[in-house]
Design a protein around this motif. Structure first.
Motif, PDB file in Angstrom:
ATOM      1  N   GLY A 148       0.610  -1.085   0.000  1.00 54.19           N
ATOM      2  CA  GLY A 148       0.000   0.000   0.000  1.00 54.19           C
ATOM      3  C   GLY A 148       0.526   0.937   0.000  1.00 54.19           C
ATOM      4  N   LEU A 149      -0.300   2.471   0.052  1.00 52.11           N
ATOM      5  CA  LEU A 149       0.257   3.807   0.359  1.00 52.11           C
ATOM      6  C   LEU A 149       1.375   3.502   1.104  1.00 52.11           C
ATOM      7  N   PHE A 150       0.873   2.387   0.503  1.00 50.26           N
ATOM      8  CA  PHE A 150       0.260   1.441   1.359  1.00 50.26           C
ATOM      9  C   PHE A 150       1.338   0.736   1.946  1.00 50.26           C
ATOM     10  N   LEU A 151       1.367  -0.252   2.589  1.00 48.25           N
ATOM     11  CA  LEU A 151       2.181  -1.372   2.858  1.00 48.25           C
ATOM     12  C   LEU A 151       3.266  -1.150   3.884  1.00 48.25           C
ATOM     13  N   GLY A 152       3.286  -1.991   4.830  1.00 48.23           N
ATOM     14  CA  GLY A 152       4.291  -1.993   5.876  1.00 48.23           C
ATOM     15  C   GLY A 152       3.644  -1.975   7.235  1.00 48.23           C
ATOM     16  N   SER A 153       4.152  -2.802   8.132  1.00 49.73           N
ATOM     17  CA  SER A 153       3.668  -2.763   9.501  1.00 49.73           C
ATOM     18  C   SER A 153       4.328  -1.621  10.232  1.00 49.73           C
ATOM     19  N   GLY A 205     -11.972  10.464   0.407  1.00 51.96           N
ATOM     20  CA  GLY A 205     -10.858   9.524   0.394  1.00 51.96           C
ATOM     21  C   GLY A 205     -10.906   8.478  -0.693  1.00 51.96           C
ATOM     22  N   GLN A 206     -11.844   8.605  -1.625  1.00 45.46           N
ATOM     23  CA  GLN A 206     -11.864   7.724  -2.784  1.00 45.46           C
ATOM     24  C   GLN A 206     -11.312   8.517  -3.969  1.00 45.46           C
ATOM     25  N   SER A 207     -10.094   8.182  -4.336  1.00 43.79           N
ATOM     26  CA  SER A 207      -9.362   8.970  -5.318  1.00 43.79           C
ATOM     27  C   SER A 207     -10.033   8.950  -6.687  1.00 43.79           C
ATOM     28  N   PRO A 208     -10.080  10.105  -7.364  1.00 46.30           N
ATOM     29  CA  PRO A 208     -10.688  10.154  -8.690  1.00 46.30           C
ATOM     30  C   PRO A 208      -9.764   9.639  -9.796  1.00 46.30           C
ATOM     31  N   THR A 209      -8.522   9.345  -9.473  1.00 41.66           N
ATOM     32  CA  THR A 209      -7.575   8.879 -10.479  1.00 41.66           C
ATOM     33  C   THR A 209      -6.707   7.771  -9.906  1.00 41.66           C
ATOM     34  N   ASP A 210      -6.330   6.818 -10.750  1.00 42.65           N
ATOM     35  CA  ASP A 210      -5.521   5.700 -10.267  1.00 42.65           C
ATOM     36  C   ASP A 210      -4.061   6.057 -10.048  1.00 42.65           C
ATOM     37  N   MET A 211      -3.719   7.312 -10.235  1.00 38.96           N
ATOM     38  CA  MET A 211      -2.364   7.762  -9.898  1.00 38.96           C
ATOM     39  C   MET A 211      -2.141   7.792  -8.383  1.00 38.96           C
ATOM     40  N   TYR A 212      -3.245   7.944  -7.644  1.00 43.80           N
ATOM     41  CA  TYR A 212      -3.161   8.097  -6.196  1.00 43.80           C
ATOM     42  C   TYR A 212      -4.047   7.061  -5.514  1.00 43.80           C
ATOM     43  N   PRO A 213      -3.685   6.636  -4.318  1.00 47.60           N
ATOM     44  CA  PRO A 213      -4.454   5.573  -3.658  1.00 47.60           C
ATOM     45  C   PRO A 213      -5.748   6.060  -3.042  1.00 47.60           C
ATOM     46  N   HIS A 214      -6.695   5.142  -2.934  1.00 49.02           N
ATOM     47  CA  HIS A 214      -7.856   5.368  -2.085  1.00 49.02           C
ATOM     48  C   HIS A 214      -7.382   5.360  -0.628  1.00 49.02           C
ATOM     49  N   LEU A 215      -7.932   6.265   0.171  1.00 49.58           N
ATOM     50  CA  LEU A 215      -7.636   6.302   1.605  1.00 49.58           C
ATOM     51  C   LEU A 215      -8.851   5.906   2.439  1.00 49.58           C
ATOM     52  N   ALA A 216     -10.022   5.970   1.856  1.00 51.22           N
ATOM     53  CA  ALA A 216     -11.262   5.699   2.580  1.00 51.22           C
ATOM     54  C   ALA A 216     -11.284   4.279   3.122  1.00 51.22           C
ATOM     55  N   ASN A 270     -12.138  18.655   8.196  1.00 55.19           N
ATOM     56  CA  ASN A 270     -11.823  20.043   7.885  1.00 55.19           C
ATOM     57  C   ASN A 270     -10.408  20.197   7.352  1.00 55.19           C
ATOM     58  N   LYS A 271      -9.495  19.399   7.868  1.00 56.34           N
ATOM     59  CA  LYS A 271      -8.097  19.488   7.448  1.00 56.34           C
ATOM     60  C   LYS A 271      -7.831  18.771   6.132  1.00 56.34           C
ATOM     61  N   SER A 272      -8.780  17.954   5.689  1.00 54.45           N
ATOM     62  CA  SER A 272      -8.565  17.125   4.501  1.00 54.45           C
ATOM     63  C   SER A 272      -8.839  17.845   3.191  1.00 54.45           C
ATOM     64  N   GLN A 273      -9.319  19.082   3.259  1.00 57.14           N
ATOM     65  CA  GLN A 273      -9.703  19.776   2.028  1.00 57.14           C
ATOM     66  C   GLN A 273      -8.547  19.879   1.036  1.00 57.14           C
ATOM     67  N   VAL A 274      -7.348  20.079   1.549  1.00 53.60           N
ATOM     68  CA  VAL A 274      -6.185  20.193   0.672  1.00 53.60           C
ATOM     69  C   VAL A 274      -5.827  18.848   0.046  1.00 53.60           C
ATOM     70  N   CYS A 275      -6.308  17.755   0.646  1.00 50.50           N
ATOM     71  CA  CYS A 275      -6.003  16.412   0.150  1.00 50.50           C
ATOM     72  C   CYS A 275      -6.964  15.967  -0.947  1.00 50.50           C
ATOM     73  N   ALA A 276      -8.109  16.649  -1.063  1.00 50.00           N
ATOM     74  CA  ALA A 276      -9.208  16.165  -1.895  1.00 50.00           C
ATOM     75  C   ALA A 276      -8.875  16.120  -3.381  1.00 50.00           C
ATOM     76  N   ALA A 277      -8.017  16.993  -3.855  1.00 46.89           N
ATOM     77  CA  ALA A 277      -7.707  17.018  -5.286  1.00 46.89           C
ATOM     78  C   ALA A 277      -7.136  15.683  -5.750  1.00 46.89           C
ATOM     79  N   CYS A 278      -6.320  15.055  -4.922  1.00 48.43           N
ATOM     80  CA  CYS A 278      -5.708  13.781  -5.289  1.00 48.43           C
ATOM     81  C   CYS A 278      -6.475  12.578  -4.756  1.00 48.43           C
ATOM     82  N   HIS A 279      -7.036  12.702  -3.555  1.00 47.45           N
ATOM     83  CA  HIS A 279      -7.631  11.550  -2.888  1.00 47.45           C
ATOM     84  C   HIS A 279      -9.153  11.593  -2.809  1.00 47.45           C
ATOM     85  N   GLY A 280      -9.769  12.644  -3.336  1.00 47.64           N
ATOM     86  CA  GLY A 280     -11.213  12.749  -3.310  1.00 47.64           C
ATOM     87  C   GLY A 280     -11.731  13.278  -1.981  1.00 47.64           C
ATOM     88  N   PRO A 281     -12.916  13.889  -1.960  1.00 50.95           N
ATOM     89  CA  PRO A 281     -13.463  14.497  -0.735  1.00 50.95           C
ATOM     90  C   PRO A 281     -13.640  13.515   0.419  1.00 50.95           C
TER      91      PRO A 281
END
Length: 208
Positions: free
Chosen positions: A9-14, A43-54, A30-41
């Motif tokens: 993963g972003l992933f991966l590693g214990s 946490g489900q990313s709109p592009t496969d360039m970046y991982p889903h976080l949800a 509230n703090k995640s707004q800056v993250c939304a462009a890559c990871h979606g509002p």
């Protein structure tokens, strides 16, 4: 055959990193707004360039953010080296990271699909590995459905974009990504062929 598990993963590693404090999902939203462009509002990313976080485990997300922070502070000598994320976390406090981890962990995880013709072979590789080349089973740490183990900070790898899984496995294999404790993922990925990486990435997309 030794039973190690693939940790992706972003992933991966214990982790040996514990949550510094309790995260607040609402503050994280509230703090995640800056993250939304890559990871979606959510946490489900709109592009496969970046991982889903949800739906990812909170402890795992916090660990990855801390690793990016360590890389930013050490010029890439420590932690997880990624130019975009190093810039994003540079000004974050541990509380900020805990809040973000709590927010994304509280969101609904993504659902994907696996091409019908790859389900049987993908399931076999995931559950059994490849005894001939010593590629271990993935299910030991990630479970039968790829949901991982939250307390151990083994990530949920189900539903993740194939392109992202593939890129992370190849970076582990080359050593470009090295934030896996005791080199576990590097040891696993170096045994995998390109075809096995491709198959695993496609299979995980529809596993949940």
């Amino acid at each position: 055959m030794k039973k190690f598990a693939i940790i992706l993963g972003l992933f991966l590693g214990s982790t040996g990193v514990a949550l510094a404090q309790q995260g607040d999902p609402e503050a994280g939203k509230n703090k995640s707004q800056v993250c939304a462009a890559c990871h979606g509002p959510q946490g489900q990313s709109p592009t496969d360039m970046y991982p889903h976080l949800a739906g990812q485990h909170e402890k795992y997300l916090f660990k990855q953010l801390m690793d990016f922070k360590a890389a930013a502070e050490s010029g890439g000598e420590e932690g997880r080296n990624n130019a975009i994320m190093m810039g994003q976390v540079a000004s974050l406090s541990q509380q900020d990271m805990a809040d973000l981890a709590a927010f994304y962990a509280s969101q609904d995880e993504p659902k994907g699909d696996t091409p019908e013709e790859l389900i049987a072979s993908g399931a076999d590789l995931y559950r059994r590995g490849n005894p001939e080349s010593m590629v271990p089973s993935c299910a030991g740490c990630h479970g039968p459905k790829g949901n991982g183990m939250g307390l151990a900070a083994f990530p949920d790898i189900s539903g993740q974009y194939p392109a992202y899984i593939k890129s992370q496995l190849k970076m582990f294999r080359s050593g470009e990504r090295a934030n896996d404790p005791n080199g576990m993922m590097r040891g696993v990925a170096e045994k995998m062929t390109d075809e096995e990486i491709e198959l695993m990435a496609e299979y995980l997309h529809g596993l949940y």
